[in-house]
Design a protein around this motif. Structure first.
Motif, short mmCIF file in Angstrom:
data_model
loop_
_atom_site.label_atom_id
_atom_site.label_comp_id
_atom_site.label_asym_id
_atom_site.label_seq_id
_atom_site.Cartn_x
_atom_site.Cartn_y
_atom_site.Cartn_z
N GLY A 120 64.80 101.80 42.30
CA GLY A 120 64.31 100.85 41.31
C GLY A 120 63.07 101.35 40.60
O GLY A 120 62.30 102.15 41.15
N VAL A 121 62.85 100.88 39.38
CA VAL A 121 61.71 101.36 38.60
C VAL A 121 60.78 100.23 38.13
O VAL A 121 59.84 100.49 37.39
CB VAL A 121 62.20 102.17 37.37
CG1 VAL A 121 62.98 103.39 37.81
CG2 VAL A 121 63.02 101.32 36.41
N VAL A 122 61.04 99.00 38.57
CA VAL A 122 60.26 97.86 38.07
C VAL A 122 59.60 97.11 39.21
O VAL A 122 60.23 96.81 40.23
CB VAL A 122 61.17 96.89 37.28
CG1 VAL A 122 60.37 95.65 36.84
CG2 VAL A 122 61.76 97.57 36.06
N SER A 123 58.33 96.81 39.04
CA SER A 123 57.60 95.85 39.88
C SER A 123 56.46 95.31 39.03
O SER A 123 56.08 95.90 38.01
CB SER A 123 57.07 96.49 41.16
OG SER A 123 55.97 97.35 40.87
N LEU A 124 55.91 94.20 39.44
CA LEU A 124 54.81 93.61 38.68
C LEU A 124 53.57 94.50 38.67
O LEU A 124 52.93 94.65 37.63
CB LEU A 124 54.50 92.20 39.21
CG LEU A 124 55.59 91.17 38.91
CD1 LEU A 124 55.39 89.92 39.75
CD2 LEU A 124 55.62 90.81 37.42
N PRO A 125 53.18 95.13 39.80
CA PRO A 125 52.05 96.06 39.73
C PRO A 125 52.29 97.22 38.76
O PRO A 125 51.36 97.66 38.06
CB PRO A 125 51.92 96.56 41.17
CG PRO A 125 52.47 95.46 42.01
CD PRO A 125 53.60 94.90 41.21
N GLU A 126 53.54 97.73 38.70
CA GLU A 126 53.84 98.82 37.77
C GLU A 126 53.79 98.34 36.33
O GLU A 126 53.39 99.10 35.43
CB GLU A 126 55.21 99.42 38.08
CG GLU A 126 55.25 100.26 39.34
CD GLU A 126 54.31 101.45 39.26
OE1 GLU A 126 54.55 102.36 38.44
OE2 GLU A 126 53.32 101.47 40.02
N MET A 127 54.19 97.10 36.07
CA MET A 127 54.08 96.57 34.72
C MET A 127 52.62 96.53 34.29
O MET A 127 52.27 96.94 33.18
CB MET A 127 54.72 95.19 34.65
CG MET A 127 56.24 95.20 34.77
SD MET A 127 56.98 93.56 34.75
CE MET A 127 56.65 93.05 33.05
N ARG A 128 51.76 96.07 35.18
CA ARG A 128 50.33 96.03 34.84
C ARG A 128 49.79 97.44 34.63
O ARG A 128 49.01 97.68 33.71
CB ARG A 128 49.56 95.31 35.95
CG ARG A 128 49.90 93.84 36.08
CD ARG A 128 48.96 93.14 37.07
NE ARG A 128 49.45 91.80 37.34
CZ ARG A 128 50.22 91.48 38.38
NH1 ARG A 128 50.56 92.40 39.27
NH2 ARG A 128 50.62 90.24 38.54
N ARG A 129 50.19 98.38 35.49
CA ARG A 129 49.71 99.75 35.35
C ARG A 129 50.12 100.35 34.01
O ARG A 129 49.38 101.15 33.42
CB ARG A 129 50.25 100.61 36.50
CG ARG A 129 49.68 102.02 36.52
CD ARG A 129 50.04 102.74 37.81
NE ARG A 129 51.44 103.13 37.85
CZ ARG A 129 51.92 104.26 37.32
NH1 ARG A 129 51.11 105.10 36.68
NH2 ARG A 129 53.20 104.55 37.42
N GLY A 130 51.29 99.95 33.52
CA GLY A 130 51.77 100.43 32.23
C GLY A 130 51.29 99.63 31.05
O GLY A 130 51.69 99.90 29.91
N GLY A 131 50.44 98.62 31.29
CA GLY A 131 49.93 97.81 30.20
C GLY A 131 50.95 96.85 29.62
O GLY A 131 50.79 96.38 28.49
N ILE A 132 51.99 96.53 30.38
CA ILE A 132 53.02 95.60 29.91
C ILE A 132 52.59 94.19 30.28
O ILE A 132 52.87 93.68 31.36
CB ILE A 132 54.39 95.94 30.51
CG1 ILE A 132 54.75 97.39 30.19
CG2 ILE A 132 55.47 95.00 29.97
CD1 ILE A 132 55.87 97.95 31.05
N GLY A 133 51.88 93.57 29.37
CA GLY A 133 51.28 92.27 29.64
C GLY A 133 52.14 91.10 29.27
O GLY A 133 51.83 89.95 29.61
N LEU A 134 53.23 91.37 28.56
CA LEU A 134 54.08 90.28 28.07
C LEU A 134 55.52 90.76 28.07
O LEU A 134 55.81 91.91 27.70
CB LEU A 134 53.65 89.89 26.65
CG LEU A 134 54.20 88.61 26.03
CD1 LEU A 134 53.88 87.40 26.90
CD2 LEU A 134 53.62 88.42 24.64
N CYS A 135 56.42 89.87 28.50
CA CYS A 135 57.84 90.24 28.53
C CYS A 135 58.69 89.02 28.24
O CYS A 135 58.24 87.88 28.35
CB CYS A 135 58.22 90.86 29.87
SG CYS A 135 58.22 89.70 31.26
N VAL A 136 59.93 89.29 27.86
CA VAL A 136 60.96 88.26 27.84
C VAL A 136 61.70 88.42 29.15
O VAL A 136 62.28 89.48 29.43
CB VAL A 136 61.90 88.42 26.63
CG1 VAL A 136 63.02 87.38 26.69
CG2 VAL A 136 61.12 88.28 25.33
N ALA A 137 61.67 87.39 29.99
CA ALA A 137 62.26 87.44 31.33
C ALA A 137 63.46 86.51 31.38
O ALA A 137 63.42 85.40 30.84
CB ALA A 137 61.23 87.03 32.38
#
Length: 355
Positions: free
Chosen positions: A43-60
């Motif tokens: 897997g390549v997705v987790s919430l800590p990884e989203m923050r590390r990548g600066g992904i602050g907003l998503c459509v979930a």
């Protein structure tokens, strides 16, 4: 900041049984001996990884497909079961909100407040990830009263179909009309000012839906058929129609939609020579059709039932999406265009359509 317009976070949390609050290495290690799904341990997705990548907003998403008897596609055996599954997914999002991991965004004021926080604080490690709730495939809407219930829960976008024939439209790998139920769904969506996600609609359902629906339209995760010839991608005629309607089109990183000739279970990112930069061919094609960069965005789908085995070979984590802006700069795009691609086109879209 980056805005990712399509993530199946709750599906991953519940059906894959992943604790997405954990570091990616922990999630992979816990799955290292599992073989029930092709992407276990990759897997390549987790919430800590989203923050590390600066992904602050998503459509979930919420997603639960209803399949009629004789339909071989995996799914639930009644609309009520599908609805219950989406409610379980909603409960996970609520739990993430309670834990301070995520925050739901449902209107313009909340959007602006969240953007200001993410753009104003240097350390993103403890900030909640904002999410806009979307329904991928509308089969779980038992009847139209359920759509109003879902809106009250924060649902703001709906894709009427997913894979195969659905209750309200035909989706990927099928072909057919939206029918009377599809028209009624779209009319109710327009009344509620919900966004139509054109992603996954079959060609016939696509054109009928856009003829019936006069509200806001986007495509959360779609690539270009001229580059990868499959019904799942949009033709140039479809892309032009979306552009004319003011849509934003999120580029998707599922490998088979990025390069032609991919055979699932056989082709590998390495054998295909697939690198992250390839997605910019699709991005650039949309810009050439539009004559500007006002309709491009990210819609990665990086947790959509695949992992590293079906991602660009040089992508290890969703945090690697942060490399895309520089790649776009290297292709000669202006700083304003890069900003539009990274997040601003999606935000401007919501500023136009939300109260």
């Amino acid at each position: 900041m980056l805005f990712d317009a399509h993530l199946d976070l709750a599906m991953n949390a519940l059906e894959w049984n992943r604790d997405l609050t954990q570091p990616l290495a922990v999630i992979r290690e816990r799955e290292s001996q599992l073989t029930d799904k092709p992407d276990r341990g990759r897997g390549v997705v987790s919430l800590p990884e989203m923050r590390r990548g600066g992904i602050g907003l998503c459509v979930a998403t919420q997603i639960a497909r209803y399949v009629k008897p004789g339909n071989p596609i995996p799914g639930w055996h009644s609309p009520a079961q599908a609805w219950a599954q989406t409610q379980g997914q909603l409960a996970w999002y609520r739990a993430m909100e309670d834990a301070g991991e995520m925050v739901q965004i449902t209107d313009k004021a909340a959007l602006r407040q969240h953007l200001a926080r993410w753009q104003g604080e240097e350390d993103k490690a403890t900030l909640p990830v904002g999410y806009i709730l979307s329904l991928e495939g509308a089969d779980s809407i038992v009847n139209l009263s359920y759509l109003e219930q879902a809106y009250a829960q924060g649902l703001r976008a709906v894709g009427p179909a997913h894979y195969g024939p659905g209750t309200y439209a035909f989706g990927t790998d099928s072909e057919g009309s939206i029918g009377a139920k599809g028209r009624e769904l779209l009319q109710e969506m327009a009344r509620l000012n919900m966004i139509l996600d054109a992603t996954h609609l079959s060609d016939t359902s696509f054109w009928e839906a856009l003829d019936v629906f006069h509200g806001p339209v986007w495509a959360s995760h779609n690539n270009c058929r001229v580059l990868v010839s499959h019904q799942r991608q949009f033709s140039d005629a479809q892309l032009r129609e979306l552009i004319q309607r003011g849509a934003v089109i999120g580029s998707v990183l599922d490998a088979w939609m990025m390069v032609p000739g991919w055979v699932r279970g056989q082709t590998t990112p390495q054998s295909a020579g697939l690198k992250l930069e390839r997605i910019l061919d699709h991005v650039d094609h949309i810009c050439q059709l539009a004559g500007n960069a006002r309709h491009i965005g990210i819609g990665s789908d990086l947790d959509g039932a695949f992992g590293k085995e079906q991602c660009p070979a040089d992508l290890d984590s969703i945090a690697d999406l942060q490399r895309l802006p520089d790649m776009l700069r290297q292709r000669g795009y202006s700083e304003s265009d890069v900003e539009r691609f990274a997040w601003k086109n999606w935000v401007d879209f919501l500023e136009r359509v939300w109260p």
